[in-house]
Scaffold this active site. Structure first.
Site, PDB file in Angstrom:
ATOM      1  N   ASP A   1      -7.890  -5.170  -0.242  1.00 51.96           N
ATOM      2  CA  ASP A   1      -8.558  -6.149  -1.278  1.00 51.96           C
ATOM      3  C   ASP A   1      -7.933  -7.685  -0.944  1.00 51.96           C
ATOM      4  O   ASP A   1      -8.603  -8.305  -1.787  1.00 51.96           O
ATOM      5  CB  ASP A   1      -8.071  -5.592  -2.915  1.00 51.96           C
ATOM      6  CG  ASP A   1      -8.317  -4.146  -2.735  1.00 51.96           C
ATOM      7  OD1 ASP A   1      -7.606  -3.216  -3.161  1.00 51.96           O
ATOM      8  OD2 ASP A   1      -9.631  -3.996  -2.955  1.00 51.96           O
TER       9      ASP A   1
ATOM     10  N   HIS B   1       0.855  -1.276   0.016  1.00 53.48           N
ATOM     11  CA  HIS B   1      -0.188   0.015  -0.082  1.00 53.48           C
ATOM     12  C   HIS B   1       0.907   1.167  -0.066  1.00 53.48           C
ATOM     13  O   HIS B   1       1.868   1.254   0.586  1.00 53.48           O
ATOM     14  CB  HIS B   1      -0.939   0.039   1.263  1.00 53.48           C
ATOM     15  CG  HIS B   1      -2.102   1.078   1.267  1.00 53.48           C
ATOM     16  ND1 HIS B   1      -2.009   2.481   1.170  1.00 53.48           N
ATOM     17  CD2 HIS B   1      -3.400   0.615   0.632  1.00 53.48           C
ATOM     18  CE1 HIS B   1      -3.123   2.963   1.073  1.00 53.48           C
ATOM     19  NE2 HIS B   1      -4.120   1.994   0.560  1.00 53.48           N
TER      20      HIS B   1
HETATM   21  C1  SDX Z   1      -6.185   0.084  -3.360  1.00 52.47           C
HETATM   22  O1  SDX Z   1      -4.426   4.588  -2.278  1.00 52.47           O
HETATM   23  C2  SDX Z   1      -5.416   4.074  -1.405  1.00 52.47           C
HETATM   24  O2  SDX Z   1      -5.564   4.283  -0.390  1.00 52.47           O
HETATM   25  C3  SDX Z   1      -5.886   2.841  -2.241  1.00 52.47           C
HETATM   26  C4  SDX Z   1      -7.058   2.034  -1.539  1.00 52.47           C
HETATM   27  C5  SDX Z   1      -8.112   2.853  -1.345  1.00 52.47           C
HETATM   28  O3  SDX Z   1      -8.801   2.442  -0.457  1.00 52.47           O
HETATM   29  O4  SDX Z   1      -8.601   3.604  -2.041  1.00 52.47           O
HETATM   30  O5  SDX Z   1      -6.524   1.516  -0.305  1.00 52.47           O
HETATM   31  C6  SDX Z   1      -7.337   0.795  -2.495  1.00 52.47           C
HETATM   32  O6  SDX Z   1      -5.942   0.328  -4.285  1.00 52.47           O
HETATM   33  C7  SDX Z   1      -5.451  -0.976  -2.144  1.00 52.47           C
HETATM   34  C8  SDX Z   1      -4.032  -1.306  -3.235  1.00 52.47           C
HETATM   35  C9  SDX Z   1      -4.642  -2.287  -4.334  1.00 52.47           C
HETATM   36  N1  SDX Z   1      -3.467  -3.059  -5.085  1.00 52.47           N
HETATM   37  C10 SDX Z   1      -2.729  -4.246  -4.927  1.00 52.47           C
HETATM   38  O7  SDX Z   1      -3.112  -4.733  -3.963  1.00 52.47           O
HETATM   39  C11 SDX Z   1      -1.835  -4.259  -6.098  1.00 52.47           C
HETATM   40  C12 SDX Z   1      -0.566  -4.945  -5.478  1.00 52.47           C
HETATM   41  N2  SDX Z   1       0.308  -3.896  -4.763  1.00 52.47           N
HETATM   42  C13 SDX Z   1       0.800  -3.092  -5.500  1.00 52.47           C
HETATM   43  O8  SDX Z   1       1.040  -2.877  -6.781  1.00 52.47           O
HETATM   44  C14 SDX Z   1       1.650  -1.992  -4.658  1.00 52.47           C
HETATM   45  O9  SDX Z   1       1.793  -2.373  -3.287  1.00 52.47           O
HETATM   46  C15 SDX Z   1       0.636  -0.712  -4.625  1.00 52.47           C
HETATM   47  C16 SDX Z   1       0.191  -0.448  -5.965  1.00 52.47           C
HETATM   48  C17 SDX Z   1      -0.413  -0.847  -3.863  1.00 52.47           C
HETATM   49  C18 SDX Z   1       1.541   0.512  -4.126  1.00 52.47           C
HETATM   50  O10 SDX Z   1       2.650   0.776  -4.828  1.00 52.47           O
HETATM   51  P1  SDX Z   1       3.744   1.689  -4.460  1.00 52.47           P
HETATM   52  O11 SDX Z   1       3.297   2.616  -3.325  1.00 52.47           O
HETATM   53  O12 SDX Z   1       3.970   2.539  -5.594  1.00 52.47           O
HETATM   54  O13 SDX Z   1       4.975   0.910  -4.178  1.00 52.47           O
HETATM   55  P2  SDX Z   1       6.083   0.425  -5.254  1.00 52.47           P
HETATM   56  O14 SDX Z   1       5.031  -0.243  -6.388  1.00 52.47           O
HETATM   57  O15 SDX Z   1       7.349   1.430  -5.603  1.00 52.47           O
HETATM   58  O16 SDX Z   1       6.645  -0.725  -4.466  1.00 52.47           O
HETATM   59  C19 SDX Z   1       7.681  -0.586  -3.435  1.00 52.47           C
HETATM   60  C20 SDX Z   1       8.615  -1.898  -3.634  1.00 52.47           C
HETATM   61  C21 SDX Z   1       9.054  -2.374  -4.931  1.00 52.47           C
HETATM   62  O17 SDX Z   1      10.262  -3.173  -4.558  1.00 52.47           O
HETATM   63  P3  SDX Z   1      11.444  -2.383  -4.786  1.00 52.47           P
HETATM   64  O18 SDX Z   1      11.628  -1.761  -6.097  1.00 52.47           O
HETATM   65  O19 SDX Z   1      11.723  -1.413  -3.712  1.00 52.47           O
HETATM   66  O20 SDX Z   1      12.614  -3.572  -4.908  1.00 52.47           O
HETATM   67  O21 SDX Z   1       7.838  -2.962  -2.915  1.00 52.47           O
HETATM   68  C22 SDX Z   1       7.444  -3.887  -4.120  1.00 52.47           C
HETATM   69  C23 SDX Z   1       7.953  -3.245  -5.319  1.00 52.47           C
HETATM   70  O22 SDX Z   1       8.230  -4.329  -6.152  1.00 52.47           O
HETATM   71  N3  SDX Z   1       5.930  -4.200  -4.065  1.00 52.47           N
HETATM   72  C24 SDX Z   1       5.518  -5.648  -4.246  1.00 52.47           C
HETATM   73  C25 SDX Z   1       4.270  -5.430  -4.008  1.00 52.47           C
HETATM   74  N4  SDX Z   1       3.738  -4.205  -3.901  1.00 52.47           N
HETATM   75  C26 SDX Z   1       5.105  -3.581  -3.725  1.00 52.47           C
HETATM   76  N5  SDX Z   1       6.231  -6.701  -4.582  1.00 52.47           N
HETATM   77  C27 SDX Z   1       5.450  -7.969  -4.631  1.00 52.47           C
HETATM   78  N6  SDX Z   1       4.095  -7.876  -4.436  1.00 52.47           N
HETATM   79  C28 SDX Z   1       3.502  -6.645  -4.079  1.00 52.47           C
HETATM   80  N7  SDX Z   1       1.972  -6.713  -4.051  1.00 52.47           N
END
Ligand code: SDX
Length: 427
Positions: free
Chosen positions: A363, A306
């Site tokens: 989710d 998140h």
């Molecule tokens: C919602 O914003 C809100 O409030 C949203 C929400 C709401 O109520 O409106 O809460 C609802 O959208 C919840 C999120 C639902 N999405 C997912 O579950 C999809 C999976 N999660 C990710 O794609 C990710 O965690 C996000 C999109 C939610 C957040 O992404 P960020 O903040 O841009 O973080 P990032 O992608 O830069 O990740 C940071 C690190 C990375 O690794 P490094 O580059 O540091 O090595 O964490 C890793 C990412 O690769 N990472 C994950 C991961 N999420 C982040 N690795 C594996 N699986 C994951 N799910």
């Protein structure tokens, strides 16, 4: 605490005021940055950038706190119902009995949809994704409710608000019924908001609809948990579109499209698809954990991580508990619930996830309950939109009442410098 922030650049110092919020969050006010220093900031994804001051929802990502207008989400999920929470988010206070009755009745008065709208729905193939249909129907509502477009007075906003709160559940139910080849129906004004929604979605023309209180209570709680979440992607979209003074329905339609994405609200559908894939593959959660950590592998653990929560998403905690309760009450054994719990356990002990503070988000477990309630997976994000509707409305209304300026970010240009035009023959 210092009341200003100092920026030093190119031998010059610039002072900028800071804004301190009621929960002691601090924002550097850079409204004059470009004018005084000729500089802008750069922050793809707005990870460090505040777009507004808001009094609606407070998140503390480090402590896993979520409050709507100061009330803890845990209290609201347990003690309030969805329309009470909708009123709280939109108007800022929990309603009195009289206020809630008026709000409820005004919404019921608007819970019909122009018959011509059915022709628009007819134009979609049954294979259309419900989020695309719902975004289109929400936008189409404008044509049948022109008075809801140019709303600037609180009175006109109220009329537009009760209109969309009345009509949106009908559109959502019709979207599902179209896919199920069921006749398009209307609600029952003797029922509560959530019970009415459930009946519109699931009643069969040849059967007597039987309400199951456990199902309605679970649905009501899920809608409350999804009702607002400050400046997330879809809410920021609603504010951005509304800032051009596009109408409420047009702004909401844009928000629905933003929510559809699998990185945002579409994750609840992606989670169940992921869990099913793991189940079909033999249930080896460790194998998929390795895939999630492998930078070469596009697989991500959907429902994890998140932008704000670097601790447990408080909603995920409540939904996980509710999933056990609902499946127990309905006597449902869903193997993917055990797979989800196995993934969570492994992730919470895995250095990759612990180091990046990746926890289950809203989710991760919600789809397991939706499925137990008989909601098809393609409708999961529509359920998210039904919950988020009052939050989008509240944020849009706050932005318009504060007369905020049109949103128009700057950029840093990195393209070609000026060059002379070349005639076709000489290229
Ligand atoms: C919602 O914003 C809100 O409030 C949203 C929400 C709401 O109520 O409106 O809460 C609802 O959208 C919840 C999120 C639902 N999405 C997912 O579950 C999809 C999976 N999660 C990710 O794609 C990710 O965690 C996000 C999109 C939610 C957040 O992404 P960020 O903040 O841009 O973080 P990032 O992608 O830069 O990740 C940071 C690190 C990375 O690794 P490094 O580059 O540091 O090595 O964490 C890793 C990412 O690769 N990472 C994950 C991961 N999420 C982040 N690795 C594996 N699986 C994951 N799910």
């Amino acid at each position: 605490m210092s009341k200003t922030a100092t920026l030093e650049f190119d031998g010059k110092k610039y002072e900028f005021p800071v804004t301190v919020g009621t929960e002691n969050e601090i924002g550097i006010d850079i409204k004059k940055l470009r004018g005084e220093a000729g500089l802008i900031t750069l922050d793809p994804g707005y990870k460090n950038t505040g777009s507004c001051e808001s009094a609606i929802t407070f998140l503390d990502g480090e402590k896993g706190i979520l409050r709507y207008r100061g009330y803890a989400i845990e209290d609201l999920a347990e003690k309030a119902d969805f329309l009470e929470v909708a009123y709280l988010l939109i108007f800022g206070e929990l309603p009195t009995k009289e206020q809630l009755n008026k709000f409820t009745n005004d919404i019921k008065e608007q819970s019909h949809v122009d018959e011509e709208m059915k022709k628009i729905l007819d134009g979609f193939p049954k294979s259309a994704h419900p989020m695309g249909v719902l975004a289109s129907l929400t936008s189409a509502l404008i044509a049948f409710n022109p008075s809801s477009v140019d709303v600037s007075s609180e009175e006109d906003m109220y009329k537009a608000i009760v209109k969309i709160l009345g009509k949106f559940p009908v559109l959502a139910a019709w979207t599902l019924r179209k896919k199920n080849s069921l006749p398009l129906n209307y609600g029952d004004e003797d029922l509560g908001y959530v019970e009415n929604l459930h009946k519109m979605m699931f009643e069969k023309p040849n059967k007597t609809y039987k309400v199951d209180k456990a199902v309605i209570d679970a649905l009501d709680k899920l809608l409350i948990l999804h009702a607002d979440h400050e400046q997330n992607c879809s809410t920021s979209t609603v504010r951005m579109v509304g800032s051009s003074h596009a109408g409420l329905f047009a702004s909401l339609s844009a928000g629905i499209s933003a929510l559809w994405g699998p990185l945002h609200g579409g994750a609840n559908q992606a989670v169940i698809e992921m869990l099913e894939r793991i189940k079909e593959d033999g249930g080896d959660t460790h194998k998929f954990m390795q895939k999630a950590k492998d930078k070469e592998d596009p697989f991500r653990l959907m429902g994890f991580g998140h932008r704000v929560y670097k601790n447990f998403d408080p909603r995920a905690k409540i939904i996980k508990k509710s999933a056990d309760e609902v499946l127990g009450q309905l006597g449902i054994e869903d193997p993917v619930l055990d797979i989800a719990k196995g993934l969570e356990k492994e992730a919470l002990e895995d250095d990759y996830f612990v180091k990046r503070k990746l926890y289950p988000n809203v989710d991760f477990y919600s789809g397991i309950i939706y499925r137990a309630l008989g909601i098809p997976v393609e409708m999961f994000t529509v359920m998210f939109a039904l919950g988020r509707l009052p939050g989008w409305i509240a944020q849009w209304r706050e932005m318009r009442l504060k007369k905020e300026p049109i949103g128009r970010p700057r950029q840093i240009y990195v393209g070609e410098n000026h060059r002379e035009f070349k005639a076709l023959g000489s290229r």
